[in-house]
Design a protein around this motif. Structure first.
Motif, PDB file in Angstrom:
ATOM      1  N   PRO A   1       3.589  43.498   4.572  1.00  0.00           N
ATOM      2  CA  PRO A   1       2.094  43.521   4.578  1.00  0.00           C
ATOM      3  C   PRO A   1       1.807  44.765   3.810  1.00  0.00           C
ATOM      4  N   LEU A   2       0.413  44.777   3.642  1.00  0.00           N
ATOM      5  CA  LEU A   2      -0.777  45.445   2.336  1.00  0.00           C
ATOM      6  C   LEU A   2       0.492  46.789   2.455  1.00  0.00           C
ATOM      7  N   SER A   3       0.928  47.723   3.830  1.00  0.00           N
ATOM      8  CA  SER A   3       1.804  49.125   4.001  1.00  0.00           C
ATOM      9  C   SER A   3       2.585  49.456   4.825  1.00  0.00           C
ATOM     10  N   PRO A   4       3.523  49.911   4.609  1.00  0.00           N
ATOM     11  CA  PRO A   4       4.651  49.513   5.544  1.00  0.00           C
ATOM     12  C   PRO A   4       4.520  50.152   6.995  1.00  0.00           C
ATOM     13  N   THR A   5       3.674  51.669   7.185  1.00  0.00           N
ATOM     14  CA  THR A   5       3.845  52.119   8.398  1.00  0.00           C
ATOM     15  C   THR A   5       2.451  51.072   9.133  1.00  0.00           C
ATOM     16  N   SER A   6       1.951  49.652   8.601  1.00  0.00           N
ATOM     17  CA  SER A   6       0.500  49.469   9.779  1.00  0.00           C
ATOM     18  C   SER A   6       1.127  48.787  10.598  1.00  0.00           C
ATOM     19  N   ILE A   7       2.155  47.319  10.315  1.00  0.00           N
ATOM     20  CA  ILE A   7       2.386  47.022  10.774  1.00  0.00           C
ATOM     21  C   ILE A   7       3.835  47.211  12.299  1.00  0.00           C
ATOM     22  N   SER A   8       3.504  47.167  13.405  1.00  0.00           N
ATOM     23  CA  SER A   8       4.700  47.683  14.294  1.00  0.00           C
ATOM     24  C   SER A   8       5.333  46.309  14.906  1.00  0.00           C
TER      25      SER A   8
END
Length: 175
Positions: A97-104
């Motif tokens: 992902p582009l940011s680590p916290t964007s995908i659950s």
């Protein structure tokens, strides 16, 4: 120069209609009277039924030629290969992902499940199945994004190779 089959049939229809009408006219003229009327009636019936039969035959030829040009290859295998590529691309989006916290974790698990199910479909060609398994294995490791991109390129090439042909509009053009 080769004349198309349908053109030959249209010419035959015109020739037969002209011959039948001329023959009916000649028969009616020679026989005269009642016999001439009957011969003219038979000639007119033949003049209308034979070209109609030829026209129906021409429609069948057009339809058969059209379907011969459209139906090419195995659509189920090509669709399954496209689905495997799509599933791998969706899984790549959550694996890197582009940011680590964007995908659950739930979304990651769902996309991984979809990717693995589409890569294991029964109608999938073997080359695509192997390339998809390699790509998913690289993405499961989740360490090297360039290796994952290369594996996706290999999968994409395998999907393109399983395509058997193009939709041909007629014998000369491809879409």
């Amino acid at each position: 120069m080769r004349v198309k089959r349908t053109t030959r049939l249209w010419a035959a229809m015109a020739l037969i209609a002209g011959c039948v009408l001329a023959g009916g006219t000649w028969a009616g003229f020679c026989l005269g009277g009642w016999w001439g009327a009957q011969a003219g009636l038979l000639a007119a019936a033949a003049a209308f039924t034979l070209p109609a039969w030829i026209a129906v035959r021409l429609r069948d030829l057009y339809r058969d030629d059209f379907w011969d040009n459209v139906v090419i290859g195995d659509g189920r295998a090509e669709g399954a290969a496209e689905m495997a590529l799509w599933g791998a691309l969706q899984y790549q989006a959550v694996a890197f992902p582009l940011s680590p916290t964007s995908i659950s974790e739930t979304e990651r698990h769902v996309r991984r499940t979809v990717a693995y199910k589409s890569a294991a479909h029964d109608t999938l060609p073997l080359a695509v199945r192997v390339a998809a398994a390699d790509a998913l294995d690289v993405m499961d490791q989740g360490q090297d994004k360039t290796a994952a991109n290369e594996a996706i390129k290999v999968l994409h090439d395998a999907v393109r190779e399983c395509r058997t042909g193009y939709l041909r509009i007629n014998k000369d053009e491809t879409a």
